[in-house]
Scaffold this motif. Structure first.
Motif, PDB file in Angstrom:
ATOM      1  N   PRO A  45       0.840  -1.196   0.000  1.00  0.00           N
ATOM      2  CA  PRO A  45       0.000   0.000   0.000  1.00  0.00           C
ATOM      3  C   PRO A  45       0.880   1.253   0.000  1.00  0.00           C
ATOM      4  N   GLN A  46       0.403   2.298  -0.596  1.00  0.00           N
ATOM      5  CA  GLN A  46       1.140   3.556  -0.639  1.00  0.00           C
ATOM      6  C   GLN A  46       0.641   4.455   0.482  1.00  0.00           C
ATOM      7  N   VAL A  47       1.490   4.725   1.440  1.00  0.00           N
ATOM      8  CA  VAL A  47       1.142   5.597   2.554  1.00  0.00           C
ATOM      9  C   VAL A  47       1.256   7.042   2.069  1.00  0.00           C
ATOM     10  N   LEU A  48       0.159   7.764   2.121  1.00  0.00           N
ATOM     11  CA  LEU A  48       0.139   9.142   1.653  1.00  0.00           C
ATOM     12  C   LEU A  48       0.432  10.137   2.771  1.00  0.00           C
ATOM     13  N   GLU A  49       0.089   9.770   4.006  1.00  0.00           N
ATOM     14  CA  GLU A  49       0.357  10.633   5.150  1.00  0.00           C
ATOM     15  C   GLU A  49       0.736   9.772   6.340  1.00  0.00           C
ATOM     16  N   GLY A  50       1.550  10.317   7.209  1.00  0.00           N
ATOM     17  CA  GLY A  50       1.952   9.587   8.406  1.00  0.00           C
ATOM     18  C   GLY A  50       3.229   8.797   8.173  1.00  0.00           C
ATOM     19  N   ASP A  51       3.675   8.157   9.235  1.00  0.00           N
ATOM     20  CA  ASP A  51       4.953   7.450   9.171  1.00  0.00           C
ATOM     21  C   ASP A  51       4.805   5.950   9.349  1.00  0.00           C
ATOM     22  N   ARG A  52       3.658   5.416   8.995  1.00  0.00           N
ATOM     23  CA  ARG A  52       3.445   3.975   9.122  1.00  0.00           C
ATOM     24  C   ARG A  52       4.109   3.241   7.971  1.00  0.00           C
ATOM     25  N   ASN A  53       4.582   2.046   8.264  1.00  0.00           N
ATOM     26  CA  ASN A  53       5.156   1.175   7.258  1.00  0.00           C
ATOM     27  C   ASN A  53       4.331  -0.102   7.259  1.00  0.00           C
ATOM     28  N   VAL A  54       3.353  -0.162   6.392  1.00  0.00           N
ATOM     29  CA  VAL A  54       2.443  -1.299   6.315  1.00  0.00           C
ATOM     30  C   VAL A  54       2.777  -2.081   5.052  1.00  0.00           C
ATOM     31  N   GLU A  55       3.052  -3.371   5.203  1.00  0.00           N
ATOM     32  CA  GLU A  55       3.443  -4.180   4.052  1.00  0.00           C
ATOM     33  C   GLU A  55       2.259  -4.761   3.291  1.00  0.00           C
ATOM     34  N   ARG A  56       1.193  -5.101   4.024  1.00  0.00           N
ATOM     35  CA  ARG A  56       0.056  -5.786   3.402  1.00  0.00           C
ATOM     36  C   ARG A  56      -1.216  -5.331   4.092  1.00  0.00           C
ATOM     37  N   VAL A  57      -2.248  -5.050   3.315  1.00  0.00           N
ATOM     38  CA  VAL A  57      -3.545  -4.709   3.875  1.00  0.00           C
ATOM     39  C   VAL A  57      -4.607  -5.647   3.307  1.00  0.00           C
ATOM     40  N   VAL A  58      -5.614  -5.891   4.118  1.00  0.00           N
ATOM     41  CA  VAL A  58      -6.727  -6.732   3.715  1.00  0.00           C
ATOM     42  C   VAL A  58      -8.004  -6.068   4.206  1.00  0.00           C
ATOM     43  N   LEU A  59      -9.014  -6.029   3.353  1.00  0.00           N
ATOM     44  CA  LEU A  59     -10.325  -5.528   3.733  1.00  0.00           C
ATOM     45  C   LEU A  59     -11.340  -6.581   3.330  1.00  0.00           C
ATOM     46  N   VAL A  60     -12.026  -7.138   4.318  1.00  0.00           N
ATOM     47  CA  VAL A  60     -13.005  -8.201   4.083  1.00  0.00           C
ATOM     48  C   VAL A  60     -14.390  -7.630   4.367  1.00  0.00           C
ATOM     49  N   GLU A  61     -15.303  -7.828   3.434  1.00  0.00           N
ATOM     50  CA  GLU A  61     -16.665  -7.276   3.532  1.00  0.00           C
ATOM     51  C   GLU A  61     -17.652  -8.348   3.979  1.00  0.00           C
ATOM     52  N   PHE A  62     -18.534  -7.939   4.889  1.00  0.00           N
ATOM     53  CA  PHE A  62     -19.605  -8.793   5.401  1.00  0.00           C
ATOM     54  C   PHE A  62     -20.944  -8.086   5.212  1.00  0.00           C
ATOM     55  N   ASP A  63     -22.033  -8.825   5.327  1.00  0.00           N
ATOM     56  CA  ASP A  63     -23.372  -8.259   5.152  1.00  0.00           C
ATOM     57  C   ASP A  63     -23.710  -7.198   6.198  1.00  0.00           C
ATOM     58  N   SER A  64     -23.087  -7.276   7.368  1.00  0.00           N
ATOM     59  CA  SER A  64     -23.385  -6.325   8.439  1.00  0.00           C
ATOM     60  C   SER A  64     -22.216  -6.285   9.417  1.00  0.00           C
ATOM     61  N   PRO A  65     -22.133  -5.231  10.223  1.00  0.00           N
ATOM     62  CA  PRO A  65     -21.093  -5.188  11.256  1.00  0.00           C
ATOM     63  C   PRO A  65     -21.244  -6.329  12.256  1.00  0.00           C
ATOM     64  N   GLU A  66     -22.478  -6.694  12.551  1.00  0.00           N
ATOM     65  CA  GLU A  66     -22.713  -7.787  13.497  1.00  0.00           C
ATOM     66  C   GLU A  66     -22.177  -9.110  12.954  1.00  0.00           C
TER      67      GLU A  66
END
Length: 100
Positions: A45-66
């Motif tokens: 991921p390309q960090v646009l602001e801040g000083d975090r160094n994150v190598e891998r991101v994942v976003l998993v979608e569900f039907d609801s927060p519950e």
């Protein structure tokens, strides 16, 4: 309208062989069983602001927060979570989507 739920993860994979061969092969069927889909699953991921160094991101979608919360605490996921925690350093977040 029902809001979507998401689990967002920031990962640093410390043991790629274990992570990809053990965790990923086990978590896929569990996510499918819970009706979850990968919205994002990738590295560099390309960090646009801040000083975090994150190598891998994942976003998993569900039907609801519950459903996302129930998935995380389910026996299905708890049976495989150890493969991730031993092969990656991670931060996980439960997120609620906006109204459609």
């Amino acid at each position: 309208m029902q809001r979507k739920g998401f689990i967002y993860a920031e990962l640093v994979v410390t043991d790629p062989e274990d992570f990809y061969n053990e965790y990923m092969t086990r978590v896929g069927p569990v996510l499918e069983k819970w009706g979850a889909t990968f919205a994002i699953a990738g590295g560099e991921p390309q960090v646009l602001e801040g000083d975090r160094n994150v190598e891998r991101v994942v976003l998993v979608e569900f039907d609801s927060p519950e459903k996302a919360r129930d998935f995380y605490h389910s026996q299905d996921y708890q049976d495989v979570i150890g493969y991730r925690t031993r092969s990656a350093k991670s931060h996980l977040y439960l997120l609620e989507g906006t109204a459609q």
